[in-house]
Scaffold this motif. Structure first.
Motif, PDB file in Angstrom:
ATOM      1  N   GLN A  72       0.829  -1.204   0.000  1.00 46.73           N
ATOM      2  CA  GLN A  72       0.000   0.000   0.000  1.00 46.73           C
ATOM      3  C   GLN A  72       0.865   1.255   0.000  1.00 46.73           C
ATOM      4  OE1 GLN A  72      -3.180  -0.623  -0.386  1.00 46.73           O
ATOM      5  NE2 GLN A  72      -3.698   1.524  -0.637  1.00 46.73           N
ATOM      6  N   ASP A  73       1.965   1.217   0.740  1.00 44.62           N
ATOM      7  CA  ASP A  73       2.893   2.352   0.735  1.00 44.62           C
ATOM      8  C   ASP A  73       3.399   2.634  -0.678  1.00 44.62           C
ATOM      9  OD1 ASP A  73       2.682   2.753   3.460  1.00 44.62           O
ATOM     10  OD2 ASP A  73       4.486   1.622   3.958  1.00 44.62           O
ATOM     11  N   LEU A  74       3.744   1.570  -1.399  1.00 36.29           N
ATOM     12  CA  LEU A  74       4.233   1.735  -2.769  1.00 36.29           C
ATOM     13  C   LEU A  74       3.153   2.312  -3.674  1.00 36.29           C
ATOM     14  CD1 LEU A  74       6.342   1.188  -5.050  1.00 36.29           C
ATOM     15  CD2 LEU A  74       5.277  -1.072  -5.295  1.00 36.29           C
ATOM     16  N   LEU A  75       1.965   1.735  -3.622  1.00 32.71           N
ATOM     17  CA  LEU A  75       0.907   2.140  -4.543  1.00 32.71           C
ATOM     18  C   LEU A  75       0.391   3.542  -4.260  1.00 32.71           C
ATOM     19  CD1 LEU A  75      -1.123  -1.191  -4.782  1.00 32.71           C
ATOM     20  CD2 LEU A  75       0.716  -0.372  -6.262  1.00 32.71           C
ATOM     21  N   GLU A  76       0.460   3.958  -2.999  1.00 35.44           N
ATOM     22  CA  GLU A  76      -0.017   5.293  -2.640  1.00 35.44           C
ATOM     23  C   GLU A  76       1.029   6.375  -2.884  1.00 35.44           C
ATOM     24  OE1 GLU A  76      -2.979   6.268  -1.773  1.00 35.44           O
ATOM     25  OE2 GLU A  76      -3.856   4.253  -1.841  1.00 35.44           O
ATOM     26  N   GLY A  77       2.211   5.980  -3.362  1.00 33.25           N
ATOM     27  CA  GLY A  77       3.222   6.968  -3.719  1.00 33.25           C
ATOM     28  C   GLY A  77       4.154   7.368  -2.605  1.00 33.25           C
ATOM     29  N   ARG A  78       4.255   6.539  -1.559  1.00 32.97           N
ATOM     30  CA  ARG A  78       5.126   6.877  -0.434  1.00 32.97           C
ATOM     31  C   ARG A  78       6.511   6.248  -0.542  1.00 32.97           C
ATOM     32  NH1 ARG A  78      -0.020   6.329   2.019  1.00 32.97           N
ATOM     33  NH2 ARG A  78       0.308   4.139   2.558  1.00 32.97           N
ATOM     34  N   VAL A  79       6.770   5.516  -1.619  1.00 34.25           N
ATOM     35  CA  VAL A  79       8.066   4.853  -1.791  1.00 34.25           C
ATOM     36  C   VAL A  79       8.849   5.470  -2.940  1.00 34.25           C
ATOM     37  CG1 VAL A  79       9.210   2.654  -2.315  1.00 34.25           C
ATOM     38  CG2 VAL A  79       7.195   2.692  -0.827  1.00 34.25           C
ATOM     39  N   GLU A  80       8.171   5.751  -4.035  1.00 35.56           N
ATOM     40  CA  GLU A  80       8.796   6.345  -5.214  1.00 35.56           C
ATOM     41  C   GLU A  80       8.135   7.677  -5.531  1.00 35.56           C
ATOM     42  OE1 GLU A  80      10.003   2.405  -7.827  1.00 35.56           O
ATOM     43  OE2 GLU A  80       8.081   3.369  -8.214  1.00 35.56           O
ATOM     44  N   GLU A  81       8.839   8.477  -6.316  1.00 35.89           N
ATOM     45  CA  GLU A  81       8.255   9.729  -6.781  1.00 35.89           C
ATOM     46  C   GLU A  81       7.195   9.444  -7.843  1.00 35.89           C
ATOM     47  OE1 GLU A  81      11.414  12.140  -8.187  1.00 35.89           O
ATOM     48  OE2 GLU A  81      12.289  12.487  -6.206  1.00 35.89           O
ATOM     49  N   GLY A  82       6.353  10.419  -8.076  1.00 32.72           N
ATOM     50  CA  GLY A  82       5.359  10.276  -9.132  1.00 32.72           C
ATOM     51  C   GLY A  82       3.940  10.121  -8.641  1.00 32.72           C
ATOM     52  N   GLY A  83       3.763  10.066  -7.331  1.00 27.55           N
ATOM     53  CA  GLY A  83       2.414   9.991  -6.794  1.00 27.55           C
ATOM     54  C   GLY A  83       1.807   8.609  -6.861  1.00 27.55           C
ATOM     55  N   LYS A  84       0.505   8.561  -6.730  1.00 25.82           N
ATOM     56  CA  LYS A  84      -0.226   7.299  -6.695  1.00 25.82           C
ATOM     57  C   LYS A  84      -0.071   6.542  -8.009  1.00 25.82           C
ATOM     58  CE  LYS A  84      -4.817   5.402  -5.734  1.00 25.82           C
ATOM     59  NZ  LYS A  84      -6.229   5.729  -5.401  1.00 25.82           N
ATOM     60  N   LYS A  85       0.121   5.235  -7.910  1.00 24.50           N
ATOM     61  CA  LYS A  85       0.347   4.406  -9.087  1.00 24.50           C
ATOM     62  C   LYS A  85      -0.954   4.146  -9.848  1.00 24.50           C
ATOM     63  CE  LYS A  85       4.705   3.609  -7.988  1.00 24.50           C
ATOM     64  NZ  LYS A  85       5.814   4.267  -8.728  1.00 24.50           N
ATOM     65  N   LYS A  86      -0.844   4.150 -11.167  1.00 26.43           N
ATOM     66  CA  LYS A  86      -1.941   3.746 -12.048  1.00 26.43           C
ATOM     67  C   LYS A  86      -1.621   2.327 -12.516  1.00 26.43           C
ATOM     68  CE  LYS A  86      -2.947   6.753 -15.208  1.00 26.43           C
ATOM     69  NZ  LYS A  86      -2.716   7.731 -16.307  1.00 26.43           N
ATOM     70  N   VAL A  87      -2.215   1.350 -11.859  1.00 30.12           N
ATOM     71  CA  VAL A  87      -1.762  -0.033 -11.989  1.00 30.12           C
ATOM     72  C   VAL A  87      -2.507  -0.785 -13.092  1.00 30.12           C
ATOM     73  CG1 VAL A  87      -1.394  -2.215 -10.786  1.00 30.12           C
ATOM     74  CG2 VAL A  87      -1.203  -0.052  -9.529  1.00 30.12           C
ATOM     75  N   ILE A  88      -1.726  -1.416 -13.950  1.00 30.49           N
ATOM     76  CA  ILE A  88      -2.230  -2.351 -14.953  1.00 30.49           C
ATOM     77  C   ILE A  88      -1.719  -3.744 -14.596  1.00 30.49           C
ATOM     78  CG2 ILE A  88      -2.121  -3.092 -17.360  1.00 30.49           C
ATOM     79  CD1 ILE A  88      -3.742  -0.633 -17.159  1.00 30.49           C
ATOM     80  N   GLY A  89      -2.617  -4.692 -14.429  1.00 28.95           N
ATOM     81  CA  GLY A  89      -2.218  -6.069 -14.188  1.00 28.95           C
ATOM     82  C   GLY A  89      -2.086  -6.823 -15.499  1.00 28.95           C
ATOM     83  N   ILE A  90      -1.057  -7.648 -15.608  1.00 29.38           N
ATOM     84  CA  ILE A  90      -0.875  -8.487 -16.794  1.00 29.38           C
ATOM     85  C   ILE A  90      -0.775  -9.937 -16.349  1.00 29.38           C
ATOM     86  CG2 ILE A  90       0.575  -9.025 -18.783  1.00 29.38           C
ATOM     87  CD1 ILE A  90       1.385  -6.142 -18.952  1.00 29.38           C
TER      88      ILE A  90
ATOM     89  N   LYS B 124       5.597   3.612 -20.752  1.00 31.98           N
ATOM     90  CA  LYS B 124       5.887   4.920 -21.339  1.00 31.98           C
ATOM     91  C   LYS B 124       4.740   5.897 -21.126  1.00 31.98           C
ATOM     92  CE  LYS B 124       8.897   3.563 -25.216  1.00 31.98           C
ATOM     93  NZ  LYS B 124       8.968   3.514 -26.703  1.00 31.98           N
ATOM     94  N   GLU B 125       3.525   5.366 -21.106  1.00 32.36           N
ATOM     95  CA  GLU B 125       2.336   6.208 -20.947  1.00 32.36           C
ATOM     96  C   GLU B 125       2.052   6.541 -19.483  1.00 32.36           C
ATOM     97  OE1 GLU B 125       0.595   7.605 -23.250  1.00 32.36           O
ATOM     98  OE2 GLU B 125       1.451   6.627 -25.023  1.00 32.36           O
ATOM     99  N   GLY B 126       2.905   6.058 -18.579  1.00 29.24           N
ATOM    100  CA  GLY B 126       2.745   6.400 -17.172  1.00 29.24           C
ATOM    101  C   GLY B 126       2.012   5.376 -16.332  1.00 29.24           C
ATOM    102  N   TYR B 127       1.722   4.215 -16.910  1.00 28.79           N
ATOM    103  CA  TYR B 127       1.069   3.158 -16.142  1.00 28.79           C
ATOM    104  C   TYR B 127       2.113   2.320 -15.402  1.00 28.79           C
ATOM    105  CZ  TYR B 127      -3.092   4.329 -18.847  1.00 28.79           C
ATOM    106  OH  TYR B 127      -4.150   4.996 -19.413  1.00 28.79           O
ATOM    107  N   PHE B 128       1.677   1.706 -14.339  1.00 29.28           N
ATOM    108  CA  PHE B 128       2.556   0.898 -13.487  1.00 29.28           C
ATOM    109  C   PHE B 128       2.166  -0.563 -13.652  1.00 29.28           C
ATOM    110  CE2 PHE B 128       3.827  -0.804  -9.243  1.00 29.28           C
ATOM    111  CZ  PHE B 128       5.178  -0.493  -9.305  1.00 29.28           C
ATOM    112  N   ILE B 129       3.093  -1.363 -14.134  1.00 28.64           N
ATOM    113  CA  ILE B 129       2.815  -2.755 -14.477  1.00 28.64           C
ATOM    114  C   ILE B 129       2.964  -3.654 -13.251  1.00 28.64           C
ATOM    115  CG2 ILE B 129       3.497  -4.712 -15.914  1.00 28.64           C
ATOM    116  CD1 ILE B 129       2.241  -2.345 -17.436  1.00 28.64           C
TER     117      ILE B 129
END
Length: 372
Positions: free
Chosen positions: A140-158, A183-188
């Motif tokens: 949750q820390d990662l997805l909410e943007g508390r680990v990396e820059e760039g804010g909340k993750k826009k997650v795509i599951g594959i 490249k489009e800013g999604y988080f895989i």
């Protein structure tokens, strides 16, 4: 004492900034040995300490008398029950060589199997649940943007088959798809194993690599196309040597399938003991949509799990379901028309796509943001 706000402190700097005021704070996995703290003046009424290391003079009884609750470490485990971060490939692979696997990943897996795998004793079961709870929190820390820059993750599951070979056309399609989405800013996010899952994280890692560079990578990996082939891990390392810096992505594997090799291309690894929590959670965090490459029974299960989440709007949003493989999903399995029929009259009927084209899949996701 009830707390209106619970503060999570999982870094020593965060702890010290509180200046001794720990009212309603949860302190997770910190080592206080050698740290200058006036424990006598510490205000920890309502505080909770999870798996922390204290100086000898600071006992659980001492902290309890000051109003704190202390969850002690469980001894004899090769893993941290209260870890405050996700895993990295470096941590899990430490100790691995082509001749001998003495990695942390293997040590934990061997322990997991020795303790009953899916049927551990009561203490081991508790420890595993605490560990998986900690992974949930770190994720949750990662997805909410508390680990990396760039804010909340826009997650795509594959999702897709673990046995998909590295020289398979759909492995390559997934690499390109994950690269272009990154490249489009999604988080895989992937299931963290080999096959399609590796392709997803690889594509995210190579987000700044052009098509010619991808072909060079495919040639390297084709030397050991299946995870049972000799040199499989070495080929992945050769790619990392060629491209030592890459894009961020998430792998969500499980020790339930610990016989499968560690995925080397994910920057963050949320590894669980419980496969059921891992599978449901991976689909739940994919708020921007899920892509299903060809797979077998496991992928089929994930398709219906995701359809259920969209059908009942379980997490308050509807997001795209993309079936990558027209022949697989419209002729061989009929899964796409099945989900189409199921979605009739529901909002998510417009959020279904079956295609073989990478560009079409990317555009569909961009054109179909989550809706409530």
């Amino acid at each position: 004492m009830r707390c209106s706000i619970v503060r999570e402190l999982d870094r020593l700097d965060d702890f010290l900034q509180q200046k001794g005021q720990l009212h309603c704070a949860v302190v997770q996995g910190l080592d206080f040995n050698g740290v200058e703290i006036d424990w006598q003046r510490l205000d920890c009424q309502g505080a909770v300490f999870l798996g922390c290391h204290f100086p000898v003079e600071v006992t659980a009884e001492f902290l309890a008398a000051k109003g704190a609750l202390v969850f002690p470490k469980i001894p004899g485990l090769p893993y941290e029950t209260y870890r405050n971060r996700l895993y990295s490939r470096a941590e899990l692979m430490k100790g691995w060589t082509p001749l001998h696997d003495r990695s942390k990943d293997k040590i934990i897996y061997d322990h997991f199997v020795a303790r009953g795998k899916g049927r551990p004793d009561i203490l081991e079961s508790l420890a595993q649940r605490l560990h998986d709870h900690a992974i949930d929190d770190a994720l949750q820390d990662l997805l909410e943007g508390r680990v990396e820059e760039g804010g909340k993750k826009k997650v795509i599951g594959i999702m897709g088959g673990h046995s998909t070979a590295r020289d398979d056309e759909y492995y390559k399609k997934v690499v390109r798809l994950a690269r272009d989405l990154s490249k489009e800013g999604y988080f895989i996010a992937s299931g963290g194993g080999p096959g399609t899952m590796e392709a997803a994280n690889l594509g995210a890692w190579l987000k700044d690599v052009d098509d010619q560079g991808l072909e060079e990578v495919f040639a390297i990996l084709a030397k050991s196309p299946r995870y049972t082939d000799e040199g499989y891990m070495e080929a992945a390392q050769d790619v990392l040597d060629l491209y030592p810096h890459g894009g961020s992505s998430l792998a969500v594997p499980t020790w339930f399938y610990g016989h499968e090799p560690t995925n080397l291309f994910s920057a963050h690894i949320a590894k669980y003991f419980s496969n059921s929590i891992r599978e449901d959670g991976l689909l739940a965090i994919a708020d921007q949509g899920v892509i299903f490459a060809p797979g077998s029974a496991g992928t089929t299960q994930e398709i219906f799990m995701d359809a259920t989440q969209n059908h009942y709007v379980t997490f308050d949003e509807i997001s795209p379901m993309i079936f990558l493989g027209v022949k697989r999903y419209t002729e061989e399995t009929m899964l796409y028309p099945c989900i189409q029929n199921l979605s009739e009259g529901r909002k998510y009927a417009e959020y279904l796509l079956c295609t073989d084209e990478v560009a079409e899949a990317v555009q569909f996701i961009k054109d179909h943001p989550p809706i409530r």
